[in-house]
Design a protein around this motif. Structure first.
Motif, short mmCIF file in Angstrom:
data_model
loop_
_atom_site.label_atom_id
_atom_site.label_comp_id
_atom_site.label_asym_id
_atom_site.label_seq_id
_atom_site.Cartn_x
_atom_site.Cartn_y
_atom_site.Cartn_z
N PRO A 198 -15.79 7.89 5.32
CA PRO A 198 -14.47 7.37 5.67
C PRO A 198 -13.37 8.31 5.20
CG PRO A 198 -15.85 5.61 4.83
CD PRO A 198 -16.62 6.88 4.63
N LEU A 199 -12.33 8.43 6.03
CA LEU A 199 -11.26 9.39 5.76
C LEU A 199 -10.08 8.72 5.07
CD1 LEU A 199 -11.35 11.32 9.13
CD2 LEU A 199 -12.44 11.93 6.97
N PRO A 200 -9.48 9.39 4.10
CA PRO A 200 -8.36 8.81 3.37
C PRO A 200 -7.06 8.84 4.18
CG PRO A 200 -8.73 11.04 2.62
CD PRO A 200 -9.82 10.74 3.61
N GLN A 201 -6.07 8.14 3.68
CA GLN A 201 -4.72 8.18 4.23
C GLN A 201 -3.75 8.49 3.10
OE1 GLN A 201 -4.43 4.25 6.26
NE2 GLN A 201 -3.63 5.46 7.95
N GLN A 202 -2.63 9.05 3.48
CA GLN A 202 -1.58 9.30 2.49
C GLN A 202 -0.23 9.01 3.12
OE1 GLN A 202 -1.43 12.68 -0.47
NE2 GLN A 202 0.19 13.37 0.88
N ARG A 203 0.66 8.42 2.35
CA ARG A 203 2.04 8.19 2.76
C ARG A 203 2.94 8.66 1.62
NH1 ARG A 203 -0.39 7.38 6.73
NH2 ARG A 203 -0.26 5.64 8.20
N THR A 238 7.48 7.30 -3.70
CA THR A 238 6.22 7.60 -4.34
C THR A 238 5.27 8.27 -3.37
OG1 THR A 238 5.05 5.62 -3.69
CG2 THR A 238 6.44 5.45 -5.63
N CYS A 239 4.07 8.54 -3.89
CA CYS A 239 2.95 8.95 -3.05
C CYS A 239 1.90 7.84 -3.11
CB CYS A 239 2.36 10.27 -3.52
SG CYS A 239 0.87 10.75 -2.62
N LEU A 240 1.45 7.39 -1.95
CA LEU A 240 0.39 6.41 -1.87
C LEU A 240 -0.82 7.09 -1.24
CD1 LEU A 240 -0.71 3.42 -1.88
CD2 LEU A 240 0.03 3.37 0.49
N LEU A 241 -1.98 6.99 -1.89
CA LEU A 241 -3.22 7.57 -1.40
C LEU A 241 -4.26 6.47 -1.30
CD1 LEU A 241 -4.74 10.22 -0.68
CD2 LEU A 241 -5.29 10.43 -3.10
N THR A 242 -4.88 6.31 -0.13
CA THR A 242 -5.85 5.25 0.08
C THR A 242 -7.20 5.84 0.49
OG1 THR A 242 -5.41 4.91 2.43
CG2 THR A 242 -4.00 3.75 0.85
N ALA A 243 -8.26 5.07 0.23
CA ALA A 243 -9.62 5.55 0.46
C ALA A 243 -10.03 5.52 1.91
CB ALA A 243 -10.61 4.73 -0.37
N SER A 244 -9.36 4.71 2.74
CA SER A 244 -9.78 4.59 4.13
C SER A 244 -8.58 4.40 5.03
CB SER A 244 -10.74 3.41 4.30
OG SER A 244 -10.09 2.20 4.00
N ALA A 245 -8.83 4.63 6.32
CA ALA A 245 -7.76 4.53 7.30
C ALA A 245 -8.01 3.35 8.23
CB ALA A 245 -7.69 5.82 8.12
N GLU A 246 -6.93 2.72 8.66
CA GLU A 246 -6.98 1.67 9.66
C GLU A 246 -8.00 0.58 9.29
OE1 GLU A 246 -4.70 1.67 11.83
OE2 GLU A 246 -3.96 3.66 11.42
N ALA A 251 -11.87 -3.84 2.81
CA ALA A 251 -10.53 -3.24 2.73
C ALA A 251 -9.60 -3.83 3.75
CB ALA A 251 -10.62 -1.74 2.93
N SER A 252 -8.36 -3.33 3.73
CA SER A 252 -7.33 -3.87 4.60
C SER A 252 -7.06 -2.98 5.79
CB SER A 252 -6.02 -4.01 3.83
OG SER A 252 -4.96 -4.30 4.69
N ASP A 253 -6.75 -3.61 6.89
CA ASP A 253 -6.23 -2.91 8.05
C ASP A 253 -4.83 -2.42 7.70
OD1 ASP A 253 -6.02 -2.05 10.62
OD2 ASP A 253 -5.43 -4.01 11.42
N HIS A 254 -4.56 -1.16 8.00
CA HIS A 254 -3.25 -0.57 7.71
C HIS A 254 -2.91 -0.61 6.23
CE1 HIS A 254 -1.95 0.49 11.58
NE2 HIS A 254 -2.04 -0.71 12.05
N VAL A 255 -3.85 -0.23 5.41
CA VAL A 255 -3.62 -0.26 3.96
C VAL A 255 -2.39 0.54 3.61
CG1 VAL A 255 -4.56 0.45 1.75
CG2 VAL A 255 -6.03 -0.68 3.38
N ALA A 256 -2.28 1.76 4.14
CA ALA A 256 -1.18 2.63 3.74
C ALA A 256 0.16 2.08 4.17
CB ALA A 256 -1.39 4.03 4.30
N VAL A 286 0.37 5.82 -6.40
CA VAL A 286 -0.48 4.65 -6.26
C VAL A 286 -1.72 5.06 -5.48
CG1 VAL A 286 -0.70 2.30 -5.36
CG2 VAL A 286 1.48 3.07 -6.31
N VAL A 287 -2.90 4.79 -6.04
CA VAL A 287 -4.17 5.14 -5.40
C VAL A 287 -4.98 3.86 -5.23
CG1 VAL A 287 -6.30 6.47 -5.57
CG2 VAL A 287 -4.15 7.46 -6.38
#
Length: 717
Positions: free
Chosen positions: A225-230, A164-172, A151-156, A134-135
């Protein structure tokens, strides 16, 4: 080792909204969909057939998106890829993530797609998909700015999908950028470029971990902006494309003709049974295959009457070793394996290194070899039985050079939590549902406990008992024998634990962050405390439990009654774990480090921190934390920065012991590195190439322990 998913059995759904009625338009999103579709269907990248890459632009309603997800999930047998680009909204009361649609309005969140519904559609058990990616290219701000996306706070954390792997465009709370004049949004532009051109130094095919690290470094270099991954389970190993930056192998040289030899070749000597484990050059490198699993034949004790001379060796009574077959991770998960290879655990990953059976020591005269079966040919899991007649082989002398590997223990699954030390043992959890107990000095297996569930939390030892969360259950396990004492059903996934005052505190962060207090001896519920969803782990000190929350607060809760003692308004989400030293509790929020009075909840001081800061660690009047700029040392009394050691650090909390700070960072294309920094000189003492992603670390007794892939690695401090 990652494998490229079968394009004929996979599906991709690309959802984007570029024109809005009540929000600012995002023209780059339309080009995102075109560019991503082009690269995913490129036969030199992934090669998805055109009918297996669905583009849904400007969807009319949440139902249209969810129906498309379910259709794609029904067709996908191998991998499902879901992508969304557009505005992200948050519920002002629950902080929950919503994905904006063309007619969405900030004041009417019900006009947007609630992410929870998308998550459920992806997780539908009726589907047979094996892997999911999911991206999300979205973020949150007070209002939509020109050239930016909300965007959302705490998207990841909100959007995590099991398995799965979740990759988001921004952090926090950061915004995702759509730079004016550029064809794509900042994040998707780097994503498309990485897949189209390849990543130098990354494996082939490109797995999600390698892709994330590349995106992080390239976006950081551009001050974007830095991405996040979970990841859950093996999500980081999912591949999305071939690495075009990898040069094709050169053809082998033509062999030179040689005259026939008059003599037959000399036979090779047999390999010793106690060969040490060999670490491959990279996570995917192949190595020699161990023998098939089974019962190791017991060898005669050369001196059965000799006693042990050290309490250390008494502690490794009944420990043993075993071996299992090797084959590719994805082949195993698919159920295929070489002929005549017995299954070590049908659905779990296998180790990338040979098992270490040579042990080191001095002053031990008696030698006895255990008869141990880790996994039988019938697939049932055995635990070594205690008894005076079995023990592991005495260790040989081990390498003692600082910064070099001491021993490696290959488990049956991926390390999912930081190892924990207690007495002579180190305990570690794996994604196969097993909890392992190893001898801290030698790495010899004491016992392993099967929870029959996953994921597992970091284990917590207290009073001779080990507590671990597994899925929705909390287990109490005898720390010496590995025998289960009790099980408590929390009803929610447990992410972390703490234990003190005869109570185990279990943190369940999904949807609502529920803190359970469970009687440590009986496994009965004492009380519950609820806050907004957050991955913050509980910290217990002086009769209080401290946790962070996504509702922009940190809380102190009475450890006996569960009554709230105070609430500290951080002004932004607190996803990290608090640290307590003296009369102060320290927490990191999205952009700051806070020092709070433990009695009143009032602020002592506040200082800015960088994006993706770790949980704080306090030692000798200094607060240590890591972020993408490196390791930071901050005066605990004033909040002023003392010094910084520059590096691309991960968000894992550092470890401080014996005058050094240890932390993980600097992704090098093949893995992360472990760094040792001298506190006095502030200089790097050594660096250890982990050749994989470091899942957690701890240190004591001159050894640093870190989980890397399937392995627990001990490094000389």
């Amino acid at each position: 080792m990652s494998l490229l998913p079968d394009p004929e059995r996979s599906m991709a759904l690309l959802v984007g909204v570029h024109t809005y009625t009540h929000l600012d338009d995002l023209p780059a999103v339309a080009r995102n969909l075109d560019g991503l579709r082009e690269v995913l269907t490129d036969v030199e990248v992934w090669g998805l057939p055109a009918d297996r890459c669905t583009v849904l632009s400007q969807p009319d309603s949440p139902a249209q998106v969810l129906d498309a997800v379910r259709r794609c999930a029904d067709r996908a047998e191998d991998t499902l890829f879901v992508y969304y680009a557009g505005h992200g909204l948050t519920d002002p009361y629950t902080d929950e993530l919503y994905l904006a649609l063309p007619d969405s309005d900030r004041e009417r969140e019900y006009t947007a797609l609630r992410y929870e519904y998308l998550r459920r559609a992806v997780l539908d058990p009726a589907g047979g998909v094996r892997r999911t990616v999911v991206v999300l290219d979205c973020c949150y701000s007070g209002r939509a700015l020109v050239g930016r996306m909300s965007a959302s706070d705490h998207v990841a954390d909100h959007a995590m999908v099991e398995g799965t792997c979740l990759l988001t465009a921004s952090a926090e709370t950061r915004t995702a950028l759509s730079p004016p004049g550029e064809p794509y949004t900042a994040f998707t532009g780097e994503l498309v470029g990485a897949l189209m051109r390849g990543i130098p130094g990354a494996p082939d095919p490109i797995d999600m971990d390698s892709l994330y690290r590349h995106l992080y470094r390239t976006l950081a270099a551009k001050a974007r902006p830095l991405p996040q991954q979970r990841n859950r389970n093996t999500g980081g190993l999912i591949a999305l494309g071939r690495n075009r930056a990898v040069a094709p192998p050169a053809p082998p040289p033509e062999p030179s003709p040689l005259p026939p030899s008059p003599l037959p070749p000399a036979p090779l000597p047999p390999a010793p049974d106690t060969a040490p484990a060999t670490r491959p050059a990279s996570p995917g490198a192949a190595g020699p295959s161990p023998a098939p699993p089974g019962v190791t034949e017991a060898e005669p004790d050369p001196d059965p009457g000799a006693p042990y001379d050290s309490d250390v060796w008494r502690d490794i009574e009944d420990e043993g070793v075993g071996s299992r077959p090797r084959w590719d991770l994805e082949d195993q998960r698919a159920g295929s394996r070489p002929p005549d290879a017995a299954s070590a655990r049908p659905a779990g990953p296998v180790s990338r290194r040979r098992i270490l059976i040579g042990l080191a020591g001095a002053g031990v005269t008696a030698v006895a070899y255990a008869t141990v079966r880790i996994v039988g040919g019938d697939g049932k899991k055995d635990t070594p039985a205690a008894g005076p007649g079995t023990s592991s082989a005495p260790p040989r002398k081990t390498n003692s050079t600082p910064g070099e590997e001491r021993w490696t223990f290959p488990a049956d699954g991926l390390m999912v939590a930081s190892p924990v030390l207690s007495g002579q043992r180190v305990y570690v959890s794996c994604d196969n549902g097993f909890l392992y107990a190893l001898h801290a000095t030698t790495g010899a297996l004491s016992w392993k406990f099967d929870t029959d569930s996953r994921p597992l939390s970091v284990p917590v030892p207290a009073g001779g008992t080990l507590y671990v969360g597994a899925g929705k259950d909390l287990y109490a396990v005898d720390a010496t024998t590995g025998r289960r004492l009790w099980k408590f059903a929390a009803g929610e996934d447990i992410s972390s634990l703490a234990a003190a005052h005869g109570t185990v505190f279990a943190s369940c962060p999904d949807d609502i962050h529920t803190l359970y207090a469970v009687h440590a001896a009986e496994g009965k519920l004492r009380w519950k405390f609820a806050a907004a969803a957050s991955k913050s782990s509980p910290t217990v000190a002086d009769g209080a439990v401290y946790i962070g929350s996504a509702d922009h607060n940190a809380y102190a809760v009475d450890a006996v009654t569960g009554r709230q003692l105070w609430r500290y308004a951080a002004g932004e989400s607190v996803p990290t774990s608090p640290a307590v030293a003296g009369d102060v509790v320290y927490v990191t929020s999205a952009t700051a480090l806070h020092a709070i009075d433990v009695r009143t909840g009032e602020q002592h001081w506040k200082t800015g921190s960088r994006e993706d800061a770790s949980s704080p660690v306090v030692a000798d009047g200094t607060v240590y934390l890591t972020d993408y700029t490196g390791l930071r040392a901050i005066d605990a009394a004033t909040g002023k920065e003392r010094w910084t050691h520059k590096a691309v650090a991960t968000r894992k909390a550092p470890v401080v012991t014996n005058g050094s700070v240890y932390f993980a960072g600097d992704y090098n294309g093949g893995g992360e590195s472990l760094y040792a920094v001298d506190i006095g000189t502030r200089k790097r003492r050594w660096a250890f190439d982990a050749r994989g992603r470091i899942e957690g670390l701890t240190a004591a007794g001159g050894i640093v322990y870190l989980g890397v892939g399937n392995d627990l690695v001990a490094v000389n401090a």
